[in-house]
Enzyme design. Sequence first.
Site, PDB file in Angstrom:
ATOM      1  N   GLY A 153      35.228  40.088  35.028  1.00 13.92           N
ATOM      2  CA  GLY A 153      33.834  39.660  35.121  1.00 13.92           C
ATOM      3  C   GLY A 153      33.027  40.767  35.787  1.00 13.92           C
ATOM      4  O   GLY A 153      33.325  41.954  35.634  1.00 13.92           O
ATOM      5  N   ALA A 177      32.753  41.861  38.971  1.00 12.21           N
ATOM      6  CA  ALA A 177      33.475  42.770  39.874  1.00 12.21           C
ATOM      7  C   ALA A 177      34.580  43.538  39.135  1.00 12.21           C
ATOM      8  O   ALA A 177      34.709  44.758  39.289  1.00 12.21           O
ATOM      9  CB  ALA A 177      34.047  41.971  41.042  1.00 12.21           C
ATOM     10  N   GLY A 178      35.383  42.843  38.339  1.00 20.52           N
ATOM     11  CA  GLY A 178      36.546  43.466  37.693  1.00 20.52           C
ATOM     12  C   GLY A 178      36.176  44.461  36.607  1.00 20.52           C
ATOM     13  O   GLY A 178      36.747  45.562  36.529  1.00 20.52           O
ATOM     14  N   LYS A 184      26.500  30.348  54.412  1.00 20.77           N
ATOM     15  CA  LYS A 184      26.951  30.068  53.040  1.00 20.77           C
ATOM     16  C   LYS A 184      26.382  28.733  52.613  1.00 20.77           C
ATOM     17  O   LYS A 184      26.103  27.872  53.454  1.00 20.77           O
ATOM     18  CB  LYS A 184      28.486  30.004  52.986  1.00 20.77           C
TER      19      LYS A 184
HETATM   20  P1  NAD Z   1      32.803  36.537  37.332  1.00 20.91           P
HETATM   21  O1  NAD Z   1      32.624  35.092  37.037  1.00 20.91           O
HETATM   22  O2  NAD Z   1      31.815  37.510  36.809  1.00 20.91           O
HETATM   23  O3  NAD Z   1      34.254  37.012  36.832  1.00 20.91           O
HETATM   24  C1  NAD Z   1      35.434  36.311  37.129  1.00 20.91           C
HETATM   25  C2  NAD Z   1      36.497  36.782  36.148  1.00 20.91           C
HETATM   26  O4  NAD Z   1      37.736  36.171  36.531  1.00 20.91           O
HETATM   27  C3  NAD Z   1      36.244  36.358  34.706  1.00 20.91           C
HETATM   28  O5  NAD Z   1      36.555  37.441  33.852  1.00 20.91           O
HETATM   29  C4  NAD Z   1      37.253  35.230  34.483  1.00 20.91           C
HETATM   30  O6  NAD Z   1      37.667  35.124  33.134  1.00 20.91           O
HETATM   31  C5  NAD Z   1      38.376  35.716  35.364  1.00 20.91           C
HETATM   32  N1  NAD Z   1      39.367  34.684  35.668  1.00 20.91           N
HETATM   33  C6  NAD Z   1      39.176  33.352  35.932  1.00 20.91           C
HETATM   34  N2  NAD Z   1      40.367  32.751  36.072  1.00 20.91           N
HETATM   35  C7  NAD Z   1      41.321  33.714  35.910  1.00 20.91           C
HETATM   36  C8  NAD Z   1      42.728  33.717  35.940  1.00 20.91           C
HETATM   37  N3  NAD Z   1      43.409  32.605  36.167  1.00 20.91           N
HETATM   38  N4  NAD Z   1      43.376  34.891  35.727  1.00 20.91           N
HETATM   39  C9  NAD Z   1      42.708  36.032  35.487  1.00 20.91           C
HETATM   40  N5  NAD Z   1      41.365  36.085  35.444  1.00 20.91           N
HETATM   41  C10 NAD Z   1      40.685  34.934  35.659  1.00 20.91           C
HETATM   42  O7  NAD Z   1      32.909  36.614  38.934  1.00 20.91           O
HETATM   43  P2  NAD Z   1      32.673  37.889  39.865  1.00 20.91           P
HETATM   44  O8  NAD Z   1      31.273  37.871  40.345  1.00 20.91           O
HETATM   45  O9  NAD Z   1      33.246  39.095  39.232  1.00 20.91           O
HETATM   46  O10 NAD Z   1      33.558  37.447  41.127  1.00 20.91           O
HETATM   47  C11 NAD Z   1      34.970  37.624  41.146  1.00 20.91           C
HETATM   48  C12 NAD Z   1      35.457  37.521  42.582  1.00 20.91           C
HETATM   49  O11 NAD Z   1      34.804  38.518  43.363  1.00 20.91           O
HETATM   50  C13 NAD Z   1      35.163  36.180  43.289  1.00 20.91           C
HETATM   51  O12 NAD Z   1      36.204  35.890  44.189  1.00 20.91           O
HETATM   52  C14 NAD Z   1      33.901  36.465  44.062  1.00 20.91           C
HETATM   53  O13 NAD Z   1      33.752  35.602  45.199  1.00 20.91           O
HETATM   54  C15 NAD Z   1      34.175  37.894  44.474  1.00 20.91           C
HETATM   55  N6  NAD Z   1      32.954  38.602  44.840  1.00 20.91           N
HETATM   56  C16 NAD Z   1      32.023  38.916  43.911  1.00 20.91           C
HETATM   57  C17 NAD Z   1      30.860  39.551  44.308  1.00 20.91           C
HETATM   58  C18 NAD Z   1      29.812  39.952  43.307  1.00 20.91           C
HETATM   59  O14 NAD Z   1      28.811  40.559  43.723  1.00 20.91           O
HETATM   60  N7  NAD Z   1      29.984  39.691  42.027  1.00 20.91           N
HETATM   61  C19 NAD Z   1      30.642  39.869  45.669  1.00 20.91           C
HETATM   62  C20 NAD Z   1      31.630  39.552  46.609  1.00 20.91           C
HETATM   63  C21 NAD Z   1      32.785  38.906  46.170  1.00 20.91           C
END
Ligand code: NAD
Length: 423
Positions: free
Chosen positions: A227, A229-230, A113
Amino acid sequence: MAAELKIQHETDNPFHIARQQLREACEALNLDLSVYEILKEPARVYTVSIPVKMDSGEIKTFIGYRVQHTDATGPAKGGIRFHPDVTLDEVKALSMWMTMKCNLVGLPYGGGKGGVVCNPKRLSKGELERLSRGYIRAIVDVIGPDKDIPAPDVYTNPQIMAWMMDEYSKLVGRYSPGVITGKPLSAGGSLGRSEATARGCVFTIREAAKCLNLDLGNARAIIQGFGNAGCTSSRLLSELGVTIVGVSDSQGAIYNPDGIDPIALAKYKAETGSVKGFPGCQQVDGDALLEMPCDILVPAALENVITGSNAPRIQARIIAEAANGPTTPEADEILHKRGVMVIPDILANAGGVTVSYFEWVQNLQNFYWTADEVMQRLEYMITQAFNKTYAMSQEKNVPTRLAANMVSLERIAQAMADRGWLN
Ligand code: NAD
């Protein structure tokens, strides 16, 4: 994504939590004590300073880290985080979790990392590019396609990966796309990478639902974080017939027991910047949303959001951790006692690193796959990892997080023994 969470207590130190999980898995498997002794510290930790010429003409020095947890099962693999709150302990913990994640899926990697202490939102595009290139110049000797292969993480993206790959290629004097993954397609990226985390997460939910006899056609889901993932997870879940009843982002939360159309919501968020105010929904508090009626809860935002205080009131039968580290150890215990199936982060979000692995394989072979090939292989690997985890949890009667760590650690310990590290 915004990792707003601050470490408040010593017990929240992610490296201490990661070590504790490692220790529990070693003990549950009755492993040689040397396995814990070797893995409890990362193999290599680099701290570098990165002087960057700012647009003002001044030089500003940033601090960067790269941690290689182990190469017991292959070169180090793991993302690079750009965030003002990056700490060395956080990067060390994340590198250890990457070791566990890669080995759970059976990827030929150890964990790694990286992080740079910076606020990318306050940097111009030029400053961000110079910082990204500077970081690679600082660590060029310790990374490489057969040494350590970084990827994107919080606040880094395909553009940054392309600059980093370009800088590395210039420094070593040859085009080297296999040094980093998560690149744009034009720079050696893989089809399916951007949706991979969510696809993997939804494959694990599908398998968990089978184990619990939960009919997805009648199931309701709440998604925290809209974001990468969601948002994609909610769309893929709704394609399986799941009704999305609640969604939140950093600015607000919405709930509608009759269902929320994730495609319309994504369009609304693109136009307004948030899910807040989406027509036809109750506006609710973001923390309260986690406790509202649903069958599946997908935390896809921040660390430590499911805690000892809200775990007793969570109504979901399945929690699929798309985010890294959303559940505290105290909450884990409560959820296990209550019979909630937690699909741990190292399994639920392993789709991202799995397709990163496919990207690296394609780069090394210079032979590129179709989107269908990527998806089929992803489905196979994630489903296998789920089945092994579930079987371990049933056989040993342990929580799924411990079971996942045990499956992973068995593979690592075998490699360590075969390589003569334990004699
Ligand atoms: P992203 O930045 O695209 O999305 C994050 C989302 O979380 C945004 O919609 C933001 O508004 C929301 N958020 C922030 N604070 C918040 C709160 N207090 N309450 C509710 N929502 C809130 O990030 P992502 O890439 O989707 O990553 C999200 C998680 O998934 C992280 O923990 C990341 O480590 C994990 N993850 C992502 C990937 C990937 O490929 N994208 C891979 C492995 C793990």
